[in-house]
Design a protein around this motif. Structure first.
Motif, PDB file in Angstrom:
ATOM      1  N   SER A  47      41.025  24.807  50.388  1.00 55.74           N
ATOM      2  CA  SER A  47      40.094  25.338  49.231  1.00 55.74           C
ATOM      3  C   SER A  47      40.750  24.579  48.160  1.00 55.74           C
ATOM      4  O   SER A  47      40.191  24.479  46.808  1.00 55.74           O
ATOM      5  N   SER A  48      41.685  23.662  48.120  1.00 60.49           N
ATOM      6  CA  SER A  48      42.364  22.628  46.984  1.00 60.49           C
ATOM      7  C   SER A  48      41.686  21.359  47.034  1.00 60.49           C
ATOM      8  O   SER A  48      42.293  20.731  46.339  1.00 60.49           O
ATOM      9  N   SER A  49      41.019  20.919  47.802  1.00 56.61           N
ATOM     10  CA  SER A  49      40.827  19.559  48.048  1.00 56.61           C
ATOM     11  C   SER A  49      39.321  19.384  47.207  1.00 56.61           C
ATOM     12  O   SER A  49      38.199  19.660  47.653  1.00 56.61           O
ATOM     13  N   TYR A  50      39.671  18.609  46.125  1.00 59.80           N
ATOM     14  CA  TYR A  50      38.552  18.309  45.314  1.00 59.80           C
ATOM     15  C   TYR A  50      37.382  17.311  45.843  1.00 59.80           C
ATOM     16  O   TYR A  50      36.291  17.287  45.817  1.00 59.80           O
ATOM     17  N   LYS A  51      37.851  16.771  47.079  1.00 59.04           N
ATOM     18  CA  LYS A  51      37.160  15.567  47.627  1.00 59.04           C
ATOM     19  C   LYS A  51      36.028  16.179  48.655  1.00 59.04           C
ATOM     20  O   LYS A  51      34.810  16.107  48.664  1.00 59.04           O
ATOM     21  N   LEU A  52      36.496  17.583  49.185  1.00 56.77           N
ATOM     22  CA  LEU A  52      35.456  18.365  49.869  1.00 56.77           C
ATOM     23  C   LEU A  52      34.486  18.986  48.906  1.00 56.77           C
ATOM     24  O   LEU A  52      33.349  19.063  49.493  1.00 56.77           O
ATOM     25  N   TYR A  53      34.981  19.478  48.013  1.00 52.15           N
ATOM     26  CA  TYR A  53      33.893  20.009  46.915  1.00 52.15           C
ATOM     27  C   TYR A  53      32.850  18.771  46.196  1.00 52.15           C
ATOM     28  O   TYR A  53      31.696  19.190  46.308  1.00 52.15           O
ATOM     29  N   ARG A  54      33.426  17.725  46.237  1.00 53.87           N
ATOM     30  CA  ARG A  54      32.398  16.747  45.696  1.00 53.87           C
ATOM     31  C   ARG A  54      31.474  16.542  46.738  1.00 53.87           C
ATOM     32  O   ARG A  54      30.302  16.403  46.505  1.00 53.87           O
ATOM     33  N   LEU A  55      31.891  16.192  48.082  1.00 55.58           N
ATOM     34  CA  LEU A  55      30.958  15.947  49.244  1.00 55.58           C
ATOM     35  C   LEU A  55      29.854  16.957  49.235  1.00 55.58           C
ATOM     36  O   LEU A  55      28.753  16.896  49.424  1.00 55.58           O
ATOM     37  N   ARG A  56      30.374  18.471  49.184  1.00 58.06           N
ATOM     38  CA  ARG A  56      29.582  19.591  49.207  1.00 58.06           C
ATOM     39  C   ARG A  56      28.466  19.362  47.943  1.00 58.06           C
ATOM     40  O   ARG A  56      27.446  19.944  48.150  1.00 58.06           O
ATOM     41  N   SER A  57      29.110  19.158  46.985  1.00 57.22           N
ATOM     42  CA  SER A  57      28.123  19.092  45.714  1.00 57.22           C
ATOM     43  C   SER A  57      26.959  18.086  46.148  1.00 57.22           C
ATOM     44  O   SER A  57      25.836  18.344  45.659  1.00 57.22           O
ATOM     45  N   ILE A  58      27.458  16.886  46.624  1.00 56.06           N
ATOM     46  CA  ILE A  58      26.163  15.782  46.952  1.00 56.06           C
ATOM     47  C   ILE A  58      25.413  16.654  47.931  1.00 56.06           C
ATOM     48  O   ILE A  58      24.241  16.317  47.841  1.00 56.06           O
ATOM     49  N   ALA A  70      26.034  22.002  40.817  1.00 50.90           N
ATOM     50  CA  ALA A  70      26.880  22.217  39.476  1.00 50.90           C
ATOM     51  C   ALA A  70      27.987  23.143  39.897  1.00 50.90           C
ATOM     52  O   ALA A  70      29.124  22.732  39.435  1.00 50.90           O
ATOM     53  N   ALA A  71      27.938  24.255  40.727  1.00 46.15           N
ATOM     54  CA  ALA A  71      29.081  25.052  40.811  1.00 46.15           C
ATOM     55  C   ALA A  71      30.314  24.350  41.554  1.00 46.15           C
ATOM     56  O   ALA A  71      31.454  24.371  41.306  1.00 46.15           O
ATOM     57  N   TYR A  87      32.382  15.358  36.737  1.00 50.61           N
ATOM     58  CA  TYR A  87      31.526  15.281  35.647  1.00 50.61           C
ATOM     59  C   TYR A  87      30.058  14.536  36.029  1.00 50.61           C
ATOM     60  O   TYR A  87      29.121  14.971  35.415  1.00 50.61           O
ATOM     61  N   TYR A  88      30.110  13.412  36.740  1.00 47.12           N
ATOM     62  CA  TYR A  88      28.927  12.865  37.149  1.00 47.12           C
ATOM     63  C   TYR A  88      28.006  13.926  37.685  1.00 47.12           C
ATOM     64  O   TYR A  88      26.969  13.963  37.477  1.00 47.12           O
ATOM     65  N   HIS A  89      28.681  14.321  38.683  1.00 45.07           N
ATOM     66  CA  HIS A  89      28.015  15.461  39.748  1.00 45.07           C
ATOM     67  C   HIS A  89      27.479  16.758  39.034  1.00 45.07           C
ATOM     68  O   HIS A  89      26.124  17.041  39.308  1.00 45.07           O
ATOM     69  N   LYS A  90      28.419  17.165  38.113  1.00 45.70           N
ATOM     70  CA  LYS A  90      27.785  18.401  37.375  1.00 45.70           C
ATOM     71  C   LYS A  90      26.448  17.711  36.384  1.00 45.70           C
ATOM     72  O   LYS A  90      25.624  18.495  36.264  1.00 45.70           O
ATOM     73  N   GLY A  91      26.937  16.682  35.655  1.00 44.86           N
ATOM     74  CA  GLY A  91      25.668  15.927  34.934  1.00 44.86           C
ATOM     75  C   GLY A  91      24.511  15.744  35.598  1.00 44.86           C
ATOM     76  O   GLY A  91      23.283  16.491  35.239  1.00 44.86           O
ATOM     77  N   PHE A  92      24.495  15.227  36.703  1.00 43.39           N
ATOM     78  CA  PHE A  92      23.334  15.128  37.707  1.00 43.39           C
ATOM     79  C   PHE A  92      22.611  16.467  37.930  1.00 43.39           C
ATOM     80  O   PHE A  92      21.443  16.737  37.750  1.00 43.39           O
TER      81      PHE A  92
END
Length: 140
Positions: A47-58, A70-71, A87-92
């Protein structure tokens, strides 16, 4: 032999790589629910990988589930505030939720990290433009 604190067991690391690669494959084939399943499992393992959260946001954004997108973008920012992706994915996501002021702010925060990024800049100006339209007084 015990692992150093913070180190991930090599077997878990291998499984994380497999899940991340599967998720990317599913995303590229527009199989967004399958990608989410892989990413949920991967995040359960790390749960500490920002890359996994980035992919899940996508993946959430591709399913037009912008609140969850956004979460996850917020989690990216919390884990890696020095990287503009969150910031990009949150903004989108906020833009698609019609929260234009918040979207503009997220894009602006990303621009502080990368002032020349054209996508962030366009997102900022699109959000500002729609924000001004939604705040314009009604015609009398």
């Amino acid at each position: 032999m015990p692992h150093k604190q913070g180190a991930i067991d090599p077997r878990i690391e291998k499984r994380l790589t497999e899940l991340r690669n599967e998720a990317k494959m599913h995303l590229s084939q527009q199989e967004f629910h399958e990608a989410l399943s892989c990413l949920d499992l991967a995040i359960d393992l790390n749960s500490s990988s920002y890359k996994l959260y980035r992919l899940r946001s996508i993946a959430h954004a591709c399913l037009q589930d912008y609140e969850l997108s956004a979460a996850d973008a917020e989690r990216v920012i919390a884990l890696a505030p020095h990287i503009m992706d969150g910031y990009y994915h949150k903004g989108f996501a906020l833009f698609n939720l019609k929260q234009y002021a918040e979207a503009a702010h997220a894009f602006q925060e990303g621009l502080k990290l990368n002032p020349s990024d054209k996508v962030l800049r366009q997102g900022f100006w699109d959000a500002v433009g729609l924000l001004s339209q939604t705040r314009a007084p009604a015609d009398a």
